[in-house]
Scaffold this active site. Structure first.
Site, PDB file in Angstrom:
ATOM      1  N   SER A  72       0.800  -1.218   0.000  1.00 42.99           N
ATOM      2  CA  SER A  72       0.000   0.000   0.000  1.00 42.99           C
ATOM      3  C   SER A  72       0.840   1.280   0.000  1.00 42.99           C
ATOM      4  CB  SER A  72      -0.932  -0.080   1.207  1.00 42.99           C
ATOM      5  OG  SER A  72      -1.812   0.980   1.230  1.00 42.99           O
ATOM      6  N   ASP A 287      -2.905   6.207  -3.208  1.00 42.07           N
ATOM      7  CA  ASP A 287      -1.795   5.571  -2.504  1.00 42.07           C
ATOM      8  C   ASP A 287      -1.200   4.480  -3.401  1.00 42.07           C
ATOM      9  OD1 ASP A 287      -3.646   3.530  -2.259  1.00 42.07           O
ATOM     10  OD2 ASP A 287      -3.133   3.061  -0.193  1.00 42.07           O
ATOM     11  N   ASP A 291      -6.069   2.023  -3.258  1.00 48.54           N
ATOM     12  CA  ASP A 291      -7.333   1.826  -2.548  1.00 48.54           C
ATOM     13  C   ASP A 291      -7.661   3.005  -1.639  1.00 48.54           C
ATOM     14  OD1 ASP A 291      -5.524   1.336  -0.529  1.00 48.54           O
ATOM     15  OD2 ASP A 291      -6.439  -0.536   0.154  1.00 48.54           O
ATOM     16  N   GLU A 381     -12.851   6.130   5.819  1.00 53.05           N
ATOM     17  CA  GLU A 381     -11.941   6.571   6.864  1.00 53.05           C
ATOM     18  C   GLU A 381     -11.434   7.947   6.434  1.00 53.05           C
ATOM     19  OE1 GLU A 381      -9.848   3.072   9.126  1.00 53.05           O
ATOM     20  OE2 GLU A 381      -9.223   3.012   7.041  1.00 53.05           O
ATOM     21  N   ALA A 382     -11.071   8.761   7.413  1.00 52.93           N
ATOM     22  CA  ALA A 382     -10.593  10.102   7.096  1.00 52.93           C
ATOM     23  C   ALA A 382      -9.407  10.031   6.131  1.00 52.93           C
ATOM     24  CB  ALA A 382     -10.209  10.829   8.376  1.00 52.93           C
ATOM     25  N   ARG A 506      -5.177   5.500  20.997  1.00 51.29           N
ATOM     26  CA  ARG A 506      -5.398   4.087  20.662  1.00 51.29           C
ATOM     27  C   ARG A 506      -4.082   3.447  20.221  1.00 51.29           C
ATOM     28  NH1 ARG A 506      -5.246   3.801  15.097  1.00 51.29           N
ATOM     29  NH2 ARG A 506      -5.845   1.605  15.034  1.00 51.29           N
ATOM     30  N   ALA A 507      -3.985   2.157  20.449  1.00 50.92           N
ATOM     31  CA  ALA A 507      -2.801   1.428  19.985  1.00 50.92           C
ATOM     32  C   ALA A 507      -2.912   1.243  18.481  1.00 50.92           C
ATOM     33  CB  ALA A 507      -2.724   0.075  20.674  1.00 50.92           C
TER      34      ALA A 507
END
Ligand code: 16G
Ligand code: MG
Length: 540
Positions: A72, A287, A291, A381-382, A506-507
């Site tokens: 990606s 990217d 995607d 997703e942002a 967040r992890a």
């Protein structure tokens, strides 16, 4: 013990596995995006993914499984591999454990034993048919990894087809086409040309009667998206659309995602290096496996404005909601976001558009499943990964709808063509590009008009290295920390001090670190909040 056919398969696996030894001391994990790390560490992993893909297909009565070799938006030396389930979806979560287990088997014998153990536990007949298709992106390590994959598939006696170089969403499309080919609702022709034809035909129908859109410049991150977009644009024809592709040096392998591409533009919040944009024209960045897509433009003062996944979601949701209203069909649009969605976007969707929102943890599989619960589920997703899903029953409703007037008929035709234009398997930068262009041409909007729908709150994302990221546990779709105990109270206390403040920790699912997100009314406050929350993690 196994029958003769199984025995032969197992001995083949042991034999081939010796050609793909596991590097010592490395722990592999099938994460949110499959296995992803330095290409030079992946040979044994990809071989073993071949074995797993073969089993997965056998478990599902020979339905075709996809294997995509890509990393990606990662740097050129990385590579990765992930599996695609029969409907073009991400691999079912319970199988991620087997993938991790196979990848970490210490010896060839141990691997073979695990292969047999999974087959026995899941009652998989090793003599049954197995079908796998695969493709790769443009990375230099790709061909050698394909060779490892073929060895795995051959050892496990799977039938396979090599689709060579594709974008990730193209392979998802092909997997779904193959598996729906003999059903009453075939998804399309299982070939690259079939993909181009489906999208280009749908684009022309959706934009019928509209003025030809202004030229869009697309940064292809020097990856696979460039040549594919060129071919797609050729199929559409220059009577309908002109696309100017930049950062399209796929042979300069070291330039992949380098100072360009969707991830660079989104995380740095700036233009790809070397791009000199004309004011108020539309630009986009893909990217490395196409995607994800983000859009942007500069104003008369050369100020950069980002139009990210949240802006795409609200544009798509508005357009579809309005078409549904005109058509008179009884369908509901919903939007799925993650904690990263800008607070202004959520407010706009809820207060102005009156569209319901679901929030899920980060990662495409979570968003995708939540979107399936709406008649028409828009998820982004942002960071620019997303798509719009039309449920089977919505498709039936639309197909059988009897319009009372030409306006209704037009709206239904456009909705049906949108369902064909938008990749129904996974977020697809090429399909999303056409979707955005089509909507803007319906509205006769440029990027500035689109951007004015709402104003993003300034935000900051910080990566913090901690001793043990697994100590960070969240709930409420990653918006609140449950562990380490007591930390959330301190975050809440900080957030309260800032106007429109919001922050969460967040992890990461892809790196050994935790992420801190903060947003607030001004740039300075967002930055300050991010720093203060990051400071809370010091020493942890
Ligand atoms: C993976 C996910 C992406 C997510 C990102 C978050 C898929 C196919 N990809 O790339 O959706 O935004 O991880 O990374 O699910 P993080 O957990 O490191 O923040
Ligand atoms: Mg990608």
């Amino acid at each position: 013990m196994a029958d003769p056919i199984a025995r032969q398969q197992l001995s083949q696996i042991t034999k081939f596995s010796t050609l793909h030894p596991r590097p010592e001391g490395h722990k592999y994990a099938y994460g949110t995006a499959g296995f992803r790390l330095l290409g030079s560490l992946l040979d044994s992993v990809v071989f073993r993914v071949g074995l797993l893909a073969a089993l997965r297909s056998r478990k599902l009565d020979g339905e075709t499984i996809g294997v995509m070799i890509t990393a990606s938006h990662n740097p050129p030396d990385d590579n990765g591999v992930k599996l695609i389930d029969p409907q073009g979806e991400m691999l079912e979560a319970s199988w991620e454990t087997y993938a991790t287990m196979f990848a970490n088997a210490e010896t060839d014998d141990e691997l073979t034993k695990e292969y047999l153990a999974v087959a026995e536990a899941l009652k998989i007949n090793l003599d049954s048919p197995s079908n796998v298709v695969f493709a790769r992106d443009t990375r230099a390590s790709g061909p050698a990894l394909v060779a490892a994959l073929k060895d795995g598939l051959q050892a496990a006696a799977a039938d396979y087809a090599d689709y060579r170089i594709l974008t990730t969403p193209q392979l998802h499309y092909i997997v779904k086409c193959i598996n729906t080919g003999k059903t009453v609702t075939p998804y399309g022709d299982p070939s690259e040309q079939g993909y181009f034809d489906k999208l280009s035909t749908a684009f022309k129908i959706v934009t019928k009667g509209k003025a030809k859109p202004p030229t869009v410049t697309v940064d292809a991150a020097n990856g696979v998206g460039g040549p594919k977009l060129k071919e797609l644009a050729r199929c559409i024809g220059s009577d309908y659309l002109d696309i100017n592709i930049v950062k399209n040096e796929i042979d300069a392998v070291e330039r992949l995602n380098f100072q360009c591409g969707a991830d660079f533009v989104k995380t740095q919040q700036k233009l790809p290096v070397g791009l000199e944009p004309a004011p108020f024209e539309l630009y986009a960045s893909l990217d490395g496996d196409a995607d994800r897509i983000v859009f942007y433009y500069v104003d008369e003062a050369n100020k950069f404005h980002l139009l990210d996944g949240d802006k795409i979601a609200s544009l798509a949701a508005t357009f579809i909601r309005d078409l549904i209203a005109v058509s008179g069909v009884d369908l509901q649009v919903g939007v799925v976001q993650t904690a990263y969605a800008n607070g202004s976007s959520s407010k706009y969707l809820t207060d102005i558009l009156k569209v319901p929102i679901t929030v899920t943890p980060t990662g495409v599989k979570h968003l995708h499943h939540a979107a399936q619960l709406f008649d028409v589920g828009v998820y982004f997703e942002a960071n620019g990964h997303g798509t719009v899903l039309f449920s089977n029953s919505s498709m039936k409703t639309l197909e059988s709808f009897e319009a009372q007037n030409p306006g209704q008929q037009d709206a239904v035709t456009t909705l049906l063509s949108l369902a064909a234009l938008i990749n129904q398997t996974v977020g697809d930068a090429l399909s999303d590009l056409l979707l955005v262009i089509a909507i803007l041409s319906h509205k006769a909007w440029g990027p500035n008009e689109w951007n004015l729908t709402y104003t993003d709150l300034p935000n900051r994302l910080v990566r913090v290295v901690v001793k043990d990221r697994t100590a960070f546990k969240t709930d409420d779709a990653e918006r609140r920390l449950v562990e380490p105990k007591g930390l959330q109270v301190h975050i809440d206390a900080l957030v309260k001090k800032y106007k429109s403040g919001r922050s969460f920790v967040r992890a990461s699912g892809t790196e050994d670190a935790v992420r801190v997100y903060a947003e607030a009314a001004t740039r300075l406050e967002a930055d300050e909040l991010a720093v203060k929350v990051s400071d809370l993690l010091k020493g942890l």
